[in-house]
Design a protein around this motif. Sequence first.
Motif, PDB file in Angstrom:
ATOM      1  N   ASP A 290      20.462  27.223 -25.737  1.00 22.82           N
ATOM      2  CA  ASP A 290      20.259  28.476 -24.998  1.00 22.82           C
ATOM      3  C   ASP A 290      19.412  28.262 -23.747  1.00 22.82           C
ATOM      4  OD1 ASP A 290      17.828  27.948 -26.101  1.00 22.82           O
ATOM      5  OD2 ASP A 290      17.604  29.867 -27.150  1.00 22.82           O
ATOM      6  N   TYR A 291      19.416  27.048 -23.238  1.00 26.47           N
ATOM      7  CA  TYR A 291      18.680  26.708 -22.017  1.00 26.47           C
ATOM      8  C   TYR A 291      19.575  25.799 -21.178  1.00 26.47           C
ATOM      9  CZ  TYR A 291      17.922  22.601 -24.915  1.00 26.47           C
ATOM     10  OH  TYR A 291      18.128  21.512 -25.723  1.00 26.47           O
ATOM     11  N   GLU A 292      19.134  25.454 -19.997  1.00 25.08           N
ATOM     12  CA  GLU A 292      19.970  24.662 -19.091  1.00 25.08           C
ATOM     13  C   GLU A 292      19.953  23.187 -19.485  1.00 25.08           C
ATOM     14  OE1 GLU A 292      22.557  24.097 -17.495  1.00 25.08           O
ATOM     15  OE2 GLU A 292      22.182  25.473 -15.814  1.00 25.08           O
ATOM     16  N   VAL A 293      21.073  22.513 -19.278  1.00 22.96           N
ATOM     17  CA  VAL A 293      21.177  21.101 -19.633  1.00 22.96           C
ATOM     18  C   VAL A 293      20.185  20.267 -18.806  1.00 22.96           C
ATOM     19  CG1 VAL A 293      23.032  20.643 -17.939  1.00 22.96           C
ATOM     20  CG2 VAL A 293      22.803  19.187 -19.986  1.00 22.96           C
ATOM     21  N   GLY A 294      19.483  19.359 -19.500  1.00 18.75           N
ATOM     22  CA  GLY A 294      18.501  18.497 -18.844  1.00 18.75           C
ATOM     23  C   GLY A 294      17.081  19.012 -18.932  1.00 18.75           C
ATOM     24  N   CYS A 295      16.919  20.281 -19.330  1.00 19.43           N
ATOM     25  CA  CYS A 295      15.562  20.821 -19.472  1.00 19.43           C
ATOM     26  C   CYS A 295      14.825  20.038 -20.558  1.00 19.43           C
ATOM     27  CB  CYS A 295      15.620  22.301 -19.819  1.00 19.43           C
ATOM     28  SG  CYS A 295      14.013  23.106 -19.847  1.00 19.43           S
ATOM     29  N   LYS A 296      15.492  19.799 -21.664  1.00 20.09           N
ATOM     30  CA  LYS A 296      15.031  18.844 -22.662  1.00 20.09           C
ATOM     31  C   LYS A 296      15.833  17.559 -22.508  1.00 20.09           C
ATOM     32  CE  LYS A 296      14.071  22.382 -26.230  1.00 20.09           C
ATOM     33  NZ  LYS A 296      12.779  22.046 -26.825  1.00 20.09           N
ATOM     34  N   ARG A 297      15.411  16.535 -23.160  1.00 19.57           N
ATOM     35  CA  ARG A 297      16.107  15.253 -23.087  1.00 19.57           C
ATOM     36  C   ARG A 297      17.549  15.399 -23.570  1.00 19.57           C
ATOM     37  NH1 ARG A 297      13.564   9.984 -26.136  1.00 19.57           N
ATOM     38  NH2 ARG A 297      15.101   8.410 -25.523  1.00 19.57           N
ATOM     39  N   SER A 458      11.033  24.891 -23.492  1.00 21.01           N
ATOM     40  CA  SER A 458       9.759  24.191 -23.609  1.00 21.01           C
ATOM     41  C   SER A 458      10.082  22.795 -24.109  1.00 21.01           C
ATOM     42  CB  SER A 458       8.833  24.913 -24.585  1.00 21.01           C
ATOM     43  OG  SER A 458       9.406  24.950 -25.885  1.00 21.01           O
ATOM     44  N   SER A 459       9.393  21.793 -23.567  1.00 20.42           N
ATOM     45  CA  SER A 459       9.699  20.417 -23.954  1.00 20.42           C
ATOM     46  C   SER A 459       8.436  19.580 -23.871  1.00 20.42           C
ATOM     47  CB  SER A 459      10.769  19.822 -23.031  1.00 20.42           C
ATOM     48  OG  SER A 459      10.190  19.428 -21.801  1.00 20.42           O
ATOM     49  N   TRP A 460       8.516  18.366 -24.430  1.00 23.05           N
ATOM     50  CA  TRP A 460       7.356  17.469 -24.399  1.00 23.05           C
ATOM     51  C   TRP A 460       7.124  16.890 -23.017  1.00 23.05           C
ATOM     52  CZ3 TRP A 460       8.573  12.330 -23.354  1.00 23.05           C
ATOM     53  CH2 TRP A 460       9.878  11.894 -23.653  1.00 23.05           C
ATOM     54  N   TYR A 461       8.019  17.169 -22.069  1.00 23.62           N
ATOM     55  CA  TYR A 461       7.789  16.725 -20.695  1.00 23.62           C
ATOM     56  C   TYR A 461       6.721  17.576 -20.003  1.00 23.62           C
ATOM     57  CZ  TYR A 461      12.256  14.155 -20.975  1.00 23.62           C
ATOM     58  OH  TYR A 461      13.276  13.301 -21.313  1.00 23.62           O
TER      59      TYR A 461
END
Length: 501
Positions: A290-297, A458-461
């Motif tokens: 449910d988010y844009e591709v690449g936002c998380k790994r 939200s991501s660990w980046y």
Amino acid sequence: MPEHSQSADDPLRDVEIIVVGAGFSGLGLGIQLKRRGHESFVILERADDVGGSWRDNTYPGVACDVPSPLYSFSFRTNPSWSRMYSPGPEIFDYLKDAAAEEGLRPHLRFGADMLDARWDENAKRWTVRTPRGEFRSEILVSATGHLTDVKYPEIPGLDTFPGDLFHSARWNHDIPLEGKRIGVVGTGASAVQIVPQLAGLAERLVVFQRSAPYIRPRNDRAFSVAEKRLFQRDERSVEELRELLFWTNDYFFASRRMLPGFIDEMRAHTLNHLATQVPDPDLRAKLTPDYEVGCKRVLASDDYYPALLKPNVELEAAAFDRVEGQTVVSSAGNSFDLDVLVFATGFETYDLPSAHRIHGRGGLALSDHWAGGMQAYNSTAVTGFPNMFLVNGPGTSLGHNSIIYMIEAQVDHILAALEWRALNGGAVLEVSAEAEEQYAHRLDTLAAGTVNLRGGCSSWYVDPRNGRATLTWPDVAHRFRDQCAAFDATAYGVAAAADRS
């Protein structure tokens, strides 16, 4: 001198350079020091062998998600990789061989966890306290990495669970898993490799998914006999393949900048993979991010989705909420009786434990200097921490290319700094606050245009304390080398530092 010796007369107690960590970063620097004739250095490692993440991660199915020819040192390519994506044990062997064949073993001290590192203003030296005693040096290099210290989520009632539980990066091979009811917490890079393996063993496997990952085809394959013969006979063939893979990967950064066409291509590539492998529309809906591709790994797997189709496997598209004895309850209110819990929940990435142990001028902890987020000039040097360098620290993580490339650029920066210092009377090197801030501001500006901050996840980046993407390099990989590998003495305020030394 045995690697585990605790002798007080260890000849490497007092050296020019201390390197902390014996993974890719520490070994890469050690090899280059050795090849340049440096002998006055020691590599401190808290574990009992080299290898870093590839020593620690022994879970079933562990493998690299960067193509093998690119996942090695450029100055020590490996013509013998068995597959396009190497299994973890093969990478571990590569690092052990590198340490032995490059003559690093006499410089390694195992069981030497950095408990505390302090800059001595009067002596102009670092003192590192370890369980093996103190080590002192003119230069300190922290090569501890950022996927090192495991992270468990805070879960109410977890201490009441009567079964077995462990983290994916600390796999407990003593626990039999055949016929067990197993829960896997997390759906990141490790989980998508673990789940297909456990699906063939477990009586019941429940995968707890807080958010669905984008997954692209892995297209792994074994190298043919003819290919391996070519790699061994013609080193240039390996280098050409590395170059092809590197520039292909760098092309994909355009999608990270959300450029129309490029991000559409990446999104379609991953969602088509999902549609091809998961015919059930209800399950496919649960697996659609449910988010844009690449936002998380973006992950790579050909067997994760098929594993979820097996009758003994269940995807719980809700977070792991609480534990009530042997029963695990998800945030959706569903309950599962389980025997084993595997936490594939990642690592401490934005508040590194090692930063709490390093103290610079005036006793300031690196973690306090980074209270507003990790940052370092050229991702390598920090103001207030003289003669200290970082490898694989802030601003180096990539979502589209090989971290080894970044590590080598940082090693070149450090080697150039050491060479400059040797030619200039051993001056103390401390980057100026202005240079560090300008670099951090430039990275923040670049990151603002990337999907890491604009992709709705939200991501660990991203550092949750301030919303800054402090871990990632927000540009194509080759520009990191162009901008950060060289040593610029003016950024280090060398004249002023030399006066103090």
